[in-house]
Design an enzyme around this catalytic site. Structure first.
Site, PDB file in Angstrom:
ATOM      1  CD  GLU A  62      48.640 -33.364  11.777  1.00 48.40           C
ATOM      2  OE1 GLU A  62      47.587 -34.034  11.835  1.00 48.40           O
ATOM      3  OE2 GLU A  62      48.680 -32.132  11.864  1.00 48.40           O
ATOM      4  CD  GLU A  87      54.444 -29.966  17.815  1.00 48.44           C
ATOM      5  OE1 GLU A  87      53.931 -29.780  16.718  1.00 48.44           O
ATOM      6  OE2 GLU A  87      55.440 -29.325  18.231  1.00 48.44           O
ATOM      7  CG  ASP A 136      57.943 -23.969  12.774  1.00 47.96           C
ATOM      8  OD1 ASP A 136      56.942 -23.291  13.053  1.00 47.96           O
ATOM      9  OD2 ASP A 136      58.389 -24.867  13.511  1.00 47.96           O
ATOM     10  CG  ASP A 172      50.269 -19.356   6.082  1.00 48.06           C
ATOM     11  OD1 ASP A 172      51.494 -19.380   6.278  1.00 48.06           O
ATOM     12  OD2 ASP A 172      49.436 -19.196   6.993  1.00 48.06           O
ATOM     13  CB  THR A 210      45.845 -26.904  11.208  1.00 40.85           C
ATOM     14  OG1 THR A 210      46.375 -25.709  10.659  1.00 40.85           O
ATOM     15  CG2 THR A 210      45.930 -28.034  10.204  1.00 40.85           C
ATOM     16  NE  ARG A 211      45.445 -24.265  18.778  1.00 41.66           N
ATOM     17  CZ  ARG A 211      45.938 -24.553  19.983  1.00 41.66           C
ATOM     18  NH1 ARG A 211      46.966 -23.889  20.464  1.00 41.66           N
ATOM     19  NH2 ARG A 211      45.416 -25.518  20.706  1.00 41.66           N
ATOM     20  CD  GLU A 213      43.731 -24.788   6.934  1.00 40.52           C
ATOM     21  OE1 GLU A 213      43.754 -25.748   7.716  1.00 40.52           O
ATOM     22  OE2 GLU A 213      43.249 -24.855   5.796  1.00 40.52           O
TER      23      GLU A 213
HETATM   24  C1  LIG Z   1      53.672 -23.496  12.424  1.00 38.59           C
HETATM   25  S1  LIG Z   1      53.359 -24.823  13.469  1.00 38.59           S
HETATM   26  C2  LIG Z   1      51.955 -25.621  12.703  1.00 38.59           C
HETATM   27  C3  LIG Z   1      51.252 -26.555  13.637  1.00 38.59           C
HETATM   28  C4  LIG Z   1      50.052 -27.292  13.057  1.00 38.59           C
HETATM   29  N1  LIG Z   1      50.439 -28.209  12.001  1.00 38.59           N
HETATM   30  C5  LIG Z   1      48.999 -26.319  12.564  1.00 38.59           C
HETATM   31  O1  LIG Z   1      48.849 -26.196  11.327  1.00 38.59           O
HETATM   32  O2  LIG Z   1      48.319 -25.705  13.414  1.00 38.59           O
HETATM   33  C6  LIG Z   1      54.692 -25.964  13.119  1.00 38.59           C
HETATM   34  C7  LIG Z   1      54.813 -27.084  14.123  1.00 38.59           C
HETATM   35  O3  LIG Z   1      55.887 -27.953  13.765  1.00 38.59           O
HETATM   36  C8  LIG Z   1      56.527 -28.366  14.964  1.00 38.59           C
HETATM   37  N2  LIG Z   1      57.899 -28.804  14.667  1.00 38.59           N
HETATM   38  C9  LIG Z   1      58.992 -28.027  14.531  1.00 38.59           C
HETATM   39  N3  LIG Z   1      60.088 -28.766  14.308  1.00 38.59           N
HETATM   40  C10 LIG Z   1      59.670 -30.056  14.304  1.00 38.59           C
HETATM   41  C11 LIG Z   1      60.341 -31.299  14.129  1.00 38.59           C
HETATM   42  N4  LIG Z   1      61.658 -31.349  13.921  1.00 38.59           N
HETATM   43  N5  LIG Z   1      59.611 -32.437  14.196  1.00 38.59           N
HETATM   44  C12 LIG Z   1      58.266 -32.380  14.396  1.00 38.59           C
HETATM   45  N6  LIG Z   1      57.585 -31.239  14.563  1.00 38.59           N
HETATM   46  C13 LIG Z   1      58.270 -30.091  14.515  1.00 38.59           C
HETATM   47  C14 LIG Z   1      56.477 -27.134  15.844  1.00 38.59           C
HETATM   48  O4  LIG Z   1      56.681 -27.422  17.205  1.00 38.59           O
HETATM   49  C15 LIG Z   1      55.091 -26.589  15.537  1.00 38.59           C
HETATM   50  O5  LIG Z   1      54.112 -27.095  16.401  1.00 38.59           O
END
Ligand SMILES: C[S@@+](CC[C@H](N)C(=O)[O-])C[C@H]1O[C@@H](n2cnc3c(N)ncnc32)[C@H](O)[C@@H]1O
Length: 232
Positions: A62, A87, A136, A172, A210-211, A213
């Site tokens: 993941e 992460e 993101d 989303d 997921t949180r 989501e």
């Molecule tokens: C919008 S959040 C979604 C988190 C989780 N998947 C959820 O749905 O609740 C995006 C996540 O991707 C992580 N992220 C950003 N750049 C990343 C990278 N280069 N490698 C791994 N994770 C990364 C961020 O730190 C963040 O926790």
């Protein structure tokens, strides 16, 4: 050593820490980190038997697990599968370590870094599933290159997945959903795997929430769930 086409450099644009960690999170990290962390080898590929002993049935990965809710649920549901979560956000890592402790999970390893560095260290055709859930979206055009879903990353997914393996993505953000599908269309080696669903707006039954989501749905956003199979 590796067949990756990814740059061997760290690119992390989001935040890496928000609030200070709570005492219990610090304690859980201090005691469990040596057992759950995966330090990427500098000059070789990850050797899976070194991670999980006795060897587990499959490897699921993941990327950007956020608070780790989905990963912890999957790991609890599938104890015979090894999980690598990646992460860079320390509060998210601490949250997942908390779930690992609470649920006594011994099938999870964590890379606290840019996922591109992890991908480059994985052997060919090693993973049964890769999850990239609500990455993101980087909506500004000048930031599009920061998106984790890019042609080069998808080429890596094709290299790392086993034939028949699944790539599960969700977003989303309608623009990012379109971007994901456009990038995937460059790789006919992947086929859309809707399975029992009639459209990508229908939530797959076996994806724990997921949180991010949950927050998005509460705010009225509509997720798209994209699953692809690597053709055998
Ligand atoms: C919008 S959040 C979604 C988190 C989780 N998947 C959820 O749905 O609740 C995006 C996540 O991707 C992580 N992220 C950003 N750049 C990343 C990278 N280069 N490698 C791994 N994770 C990364 C961020 O730190 C963040 O926790």
């Amino acid at each position: 050593m590796t067949h990756t086409s990814l740059p061997q450099q760290r690119y992390i644009w989001g935040r890496r820490q928000s609030r200070p960690l709570k005492d219990n999170q610090r304690q859980a990290l201090a005691s469990l980190w040596p057992h759950v962390s995966l330090m990427l080898p500098a000059h070789s590929l990850i050797n899976l038997p070194d991670l999980f002993s006795p060897p587990l049935e499959d490897l699921w990965i993941e990327i950007g697990f956020g608070g780790g809710e989905h990963l912890a649920d999957q790991a609890a549901l599938h104890p015979s599968i090894g999980f690598i979560g990646c992460e860079p956000f320390i509060n998210g890592v601490a949250s997942l370590v908390g779930y690992i402790q609470e649920r006594s999970l011994n099938n999870v390893r964590i890379v606290k870094d840019d996922a591109r560095l992890l991908l480059a260290r994985l052997p060919d055709h090693i993973a049964g599933r890769i999850f990239v859930l609500f990455p993101d979206p980087w909506p500004k055009r000048r930031h599009n290159k920061r998106r984790i879903i890019q042609s080069q990353t998808v080429a890596e997914f094709a290299r790392i997945l086993k034939p028949g393996g699944l790539l599960m993505m969700a977003t989303d953000d309608a623009v990012y959903a379109h971007w994901m599908q456009k990038v995937m269309a460059e790789y006919p080696v992947f086929g859309l795997a809707l399975e029992e669903r009639t459209s990508a707006y229908e939530r797959p039954r076996d994806w724990p929430l997921t949180r991010y989501e949950q927050k998005g749905i509460a705010q009225g956003r509509t997720p798209v769930y994209l699953a692809y199979t690597l053709k055998g």
